[in-house]
Design a protein around this motif. Structure first.
Motif, PDB file in Angstrom:
ATOM      1  N   ILE A 267      41.467  37.999  46.896  1.00  0.00           N
ATOM      2  CA  ILE A 267      42.172  37.767  45.771  1.00  0.00           C
ATOM      3  C   ILE A 267      43.562  37.802  45.936  1.00  0.00           C
ATOM      4  N   ASN A 268      43.927  36.492  45.929  1.00  0.00           N
ATOM      5  CA  ASN A 268      45.426  36.383  46.191  1.00  0.00           C
ATOM      6  C   ASN A 268      45.877  36.746  47.483  1.00  0.00           C
ATOM      7  N   GLY A 269      45.040  36.554  48.434  1.00  0.00           N
ATOM      8  CA  GLY A 269      45.184  37.013  49.858  1.00  0.00           C
ATOM      9  C   GLY A 269      44.700  38.359  50.279  1.00  0.00           C
ATOM     10  N   LYS A 270      44.470  39.057  49.245  1.00  0.00           N
ATOM     11  CA  LYS A 270      43.968  40.353  49.536  1.00  0.00           C
ATOM     12  C   LYS A 270      42.866  40.479  49.372  1.00  0.00           C
ATOM     13  N   SER A 271      42.236  41.374  50.307  1.00  0.00           N
ATOM     14  CA  SER A 271      40.687  41.697  50.411  1.00  0.00           C
ATOM     15  C   SER A 271      40.271  42.655  49.289  1.00  0.00           C
ATOM     16  N   ILE A 272      39.119  42.467  48.502  1.00  0.00           N
ATOM     17  CA  ILE A 272      38.773  43.470  47.556  1.00  0.00           C
ATOM     18  C   ILE A 272      38.234  44.548  48.317  1.00  0.00           C
ATOM     19  N   LYS A 273      37.705  44.663  49.607  1.00  0.00           N
ATOM     20  CA  LYS A 273      37.079  45.625  50.191  1.00  0.00           C
ATOM     21  C   LYS A 273      38.199  46.774  50.741  1.00  0.00           C
ATOM     22  N   THR A 274      39.334  46.288  51.471  1.00  0.00           N
ATOM     23  CA  THR A 274      40.222  47.124  51.775  1.00  0.00           C
ATOM     24  C   THR A 274      41.496  47.325  51.158  1.00  0.00           C
ATOM     25  N   SER A 275      41.671  46.396  49.925  1.00  0.00           N
ATOM     26  CA  SER A 275      42.740  46.535  49.000  1.00  0.00           C
ATOM     27  C   SER A 275      42.162  46.638  47.519  1.00  0.00           C
ATOM     28  N   PRO A 276      41.161  47.277  47.037  1.00  0.00           N
ATOM     29  CA  PRO A 276      40.619  47.183  45.759  1.00  0.00           C
ATOM     30  C   PRO A 276      41.618  47.560  44.722  1.00  0.00           C
ATOM     31  N   LEU A 277      42.664  48.447  44.640  1.00  0.00           N
ATOM     32  CA  LEU A 277      43.409  48.594  43.667  1.00  0.00           C
ATOM     33  C   LEU A 277      44.462  47.531  43.423  1.00  0.00           C
ATOM     34  N   GLU A 278      45.231  46.972  44.511  1.00  0.00           N
ATOM     35  CA  GLU A 278      46.056  45.690  44.477  1.00  0.00           C
ATOM     36  C   GLU A 278      45.142  44.775  43.856  1.00  0.00           C
ATOM     37  N   CYS A 279      44.077  44.399  44.266  1.00  0.00           N
ATOM     38  CA  CYS A 279      43.106  43.286  43.626  1.00  0.00           C
ATOM     39  C   CYS A 279      42.936  43.445  41.995  1.00  0.00           C
ATOM     40  N   LYS A 280      42.386  44.546  41.910  1.00  0.00           N
ATOM     41  CA  LYS A 280      42.280  44.822  40.432  1.00  0.00           C
ATOM     42  C   LYS A 280      43.366  44.819  39.444  1.00  0.00           C
ATOM     43  N   SER A 281      44.491  45.208  40.057  1.00  0.00           N
ATOM     44  CA  SER A 281      45.692  44.829  39.246  1.00  0.00           C
ATOM     45  C   SER A 281      46.040  43.500  38.735  1.00  0.00           C
ATOM     46  N   GLU A 282      45.545  42.677  39.537  1.00  0.00           N
ATOM     47  CA  GLU A 282      45.755  41.154  39.408  1.00  0.00           C
ATOM     48  C   GLU A 282      44.829  40.433  38.466  1.00  0.00           C
ATOM     49  N   ILE A 283      43.523  41.281  38.477  1.00  0.00           N
ATOM     50  CA  ILE A 283      42.573  40.470  37.987  1.00  0.00           C
ATOM     51  C   ILE A 283      42.091  41.125  36.435  1.00  0.00           C
ATOM     52  N   ALA A 284      41.440  40.407  35.712  1.00  0.00           N
ATOM     53  CA  ALA A 284      40.672  41.138  34.292  1.00  0.00           C
ATOM     54  C   ALA A 284      39.357  40.545  34.441  1.00  0.00           C
ATOM     55  N   TYR A 285      38.568  41.503  34.203  1.00  0.00           N
ATOM     56  CA  TYR A 285      36.902  41.174  34.336  1.00  0.00           C
ATOM     57  C   TYR A 285      36.190  41.425  32.784  1.00  0.00           C
ATOM     58  N   LEU A 286      35.723  40.490  32.298  1.00  0.00           N
ATOM     59  CA  LEU A 286      34.952  40.405  31.070  1.00  0.00           C
ATOM     60  C   LEU A 286      33.319  40.319  31.557  1.00  0.00           C
ATOM     61  N   PRO A 287      32.800  41.422  31.261  1.00  0.00           N
ATOM     62  CA  PRO A 287      31.074  41.145  31.342  1.00  0.00           C
ATOM     63  C   PRO A 287      30.321  40.667  30.330  1.00  0.00           C
ATOM     64  N   ASP A 288      29.201  40.299  30.547  1.00  0.00           N
ATOM     65  CA  ASP A 288      28.371  39.648  29.565  1.00  0.00           C
ATOM     66  C   ASP A 288      28.094  40.549  28.351  1.00  0.00           C
ATOM     67  N   ASN A 289      28.063  41.964  28.502  1.00  0.00           N
ATOM     68  CA  ASN A 289      27.802  42.823  27.684  1.00  0.00           C
ATOM     69  C   ASN A 289      28.564  43.938  27.640  1.00  0.00           C
ATOM     70  N   PRO A 290      30.110  43.904  27.086  1.00  0.00           N
ATOM     71  CA  PRO A 290      31.153  44.964  27.550  1.00  0.00           C
ATOM     72  C   PRO A 290      30.658  46.367  27.048  1.00  0.00           C
ATOM     73  N   ASP A 291      30.946  47.229  27.627  1.00  0.00           N
ATOM     74  CA  ASP A 291      30.649  48.756  27.169  1.00  0.00           C
ATOM     75  C   ASP A 291      32.090  49.281  26.804  1.00  0.00           C
ATOM     76  N   LEU A 292      32.126  49.515  25.458  1.00  0.00           N
ATOM     77  CA  LEU A 292      33.373  49.907  24.923  1.00  0.00           C
ATOM     78  C   LEU A 292      33.470  51.388  24.333  1.00  0.00           C
ATOM     79  N   TYR A 293      34.567  52.225  24.112  1.00  0.00           N
ATOM     80  CA  TYR A 293      34.220  53.701  23.801  1.00  0.00           C
ATOM     81  C   TYR A 293      34.115  53.575  22.405  1.00  0.00           C
ATOM     82  N   ASP A 294      32.981  53.718  21.790  1.00  0.00           N
ATOM     83  CA  ASP A 294      32.792  53.629  20.393  1.00  0.00           C
ATOM     84  C   ASP A 294      33.422  54.562  19.540  1.00  0.00           C
TER      85      ASP A 294
END
Length: 239
Positions: A60-87
Motif C-alpha cells: 500500500i503506497n509502497g509499504k508492506s501490509i505484513k511488515t508495516s501494518p500500522l503505516e498501511c492502515k493509517s492511509e486506508i479506509a475499509y468498509l466491510p459488507d456488513n459493518p459491525d458498529l457499537y450499538d
C-alpha cells in the motif's frame, strides 16, 4: 497505490485466493467482481491486514501490509459488507471515536461530520443511539467513518448494499472526487451496471483465480459487462 502480487490464501486444503496479482493506481476506481465465494472478501480483508495470507505480497503506497501494518492502515479506509458498529454509542460519539483513532483534529472532524451527515441525510439522527438505526442508516454511518480521515486508498466490500438511490448517487460522486484528488478506490460489487458506469478498471475472479482484468473497455469490448462476466464464468466452469 495498491499492488497485490501472487497473493495466495488457503483455508486448510481449500485455496480461497490462487496466485492473484492486481495493481490499482492513484486516480483509479477499480471494480472487483465475481460470484459468491469467489475470493473477493478474502482478498479485500488481506489487503486491509485483517487476514494473514500464505504467499505473495500486498503493498500500500509502497509499504508492506505484513511488515508495516500500522503505516498501511493509517492511509486506508475499509468498509466491510456488513459493518459491525457499537450499538451502545450514538452516531456522533462513534464518529468522534474513529476520529480519535486517526488523530483527526477537532475543527476538521466537526466540519467533515457535518458535511457528510448532511450529504447522506442522517444529520437529524446523528445524536441518537446506533441501536435505533436502520440497516441503511448504519451503512451511511460506516461510510462517513471511512471518509473521516481522508484516506488515500478506500477499500470497500459491496458498498452499495442497503443504500437508497440518493445515497448511492452521493457515494459514487464522493468516490470519483477522491480519485480526482489523487486517491484510489478498490471495491467489490455484484451490481454490474454500477461497475460498468463507474469503474476505470475491473477484475473478474472465479474460484480464487483471476480470469480477466484491465480497463473497462478492454474487459467489456463491444458487449455489456454482465454479458462478459457470464460468458467468462461459464467458460471457466468447463475448464
Amino acid at each position: 497505490m495498491l499492488r497485490i502480487t501472487d497473493l495466495t490464501k488457503k483455508y486448510g486444503d481449500k485455496i480461497a485466493v490462487d496466485n492473484l496479482s492486481l495493481h490499482i493506481n492513484p486516480g483509479e476506481i477499480y471494480g472487483f467482481i465475481g460470484h459468491n465465494g469467489a475470493g473477493k472478501t478474502t482478498t479485500i480483508k488481506a489487503c486491509c491486514g485483517i487476514l494473514d495470507f500464505d504467499c505473495g505480497e500486498i503493498l500500500i503506497n509502497g509499504k508492506s501490509i505484513k511488515t508495516s501494518p500500522l503505516e498501511c492502515k493509517s492511509e486506508i479506509a475499509y468498509l466491510p459488507d456488513n459493518p459491525d458498529l457499537y450499538d451502545y454509542m450514538t452516531g456522533i460519539k462513534y464518529l468522534n471515536f474513529i476520529s480519535d483513532i486517526f488523530s483527526v483534529g477537532v475543527k476538521e472532524r466537526r466540519e467533515l461530520i457535518e458535511k457528510y451527515s448532511v450529504i447522506f441525510g442522517i444529520d437529524k439522527e446523528i445524536g441518537q443511539l446506533i441501536s435505533s438505526y436502520s440497516h441503511g442508516m448504519k451503512q451511511k454511518l460506516a461510510i462517513i467513518s471511512a471518509l473521516i480521515h481522508k484516506p488515500k486508498l478506500l477499500i470497500m466490500d459491496e458498498p452499495f448494499v442497503g443504500l437508497d438511490p440518493k445515497a448511492a448517487h452521493q457515494l459514487k460522486e464522493i468516490m470519483r472526487s477522491i480519485c480526482d484528488d489523487g486517491g484510489a478506490i478498490f471495491f467489490s460489487t455484484h451490481v454490474l451496471d454500477v461497475a460498468e458506469k463507474l469503474c476505470d478498471k475491473v477484475a473478474i475472479i472465479k474460484s480464487g483465480r483471476l480470469i480477466k482484468s484491465g480497463t473497462m473497455e478492454e474487459v467489456r469490448g463491444d458487449d455489456s459487462l454482465e454479458e462478459v462476466f457470464l460468458e467468462l464464468v461459464d467458460e471457466n466452469d468447463n475448464i
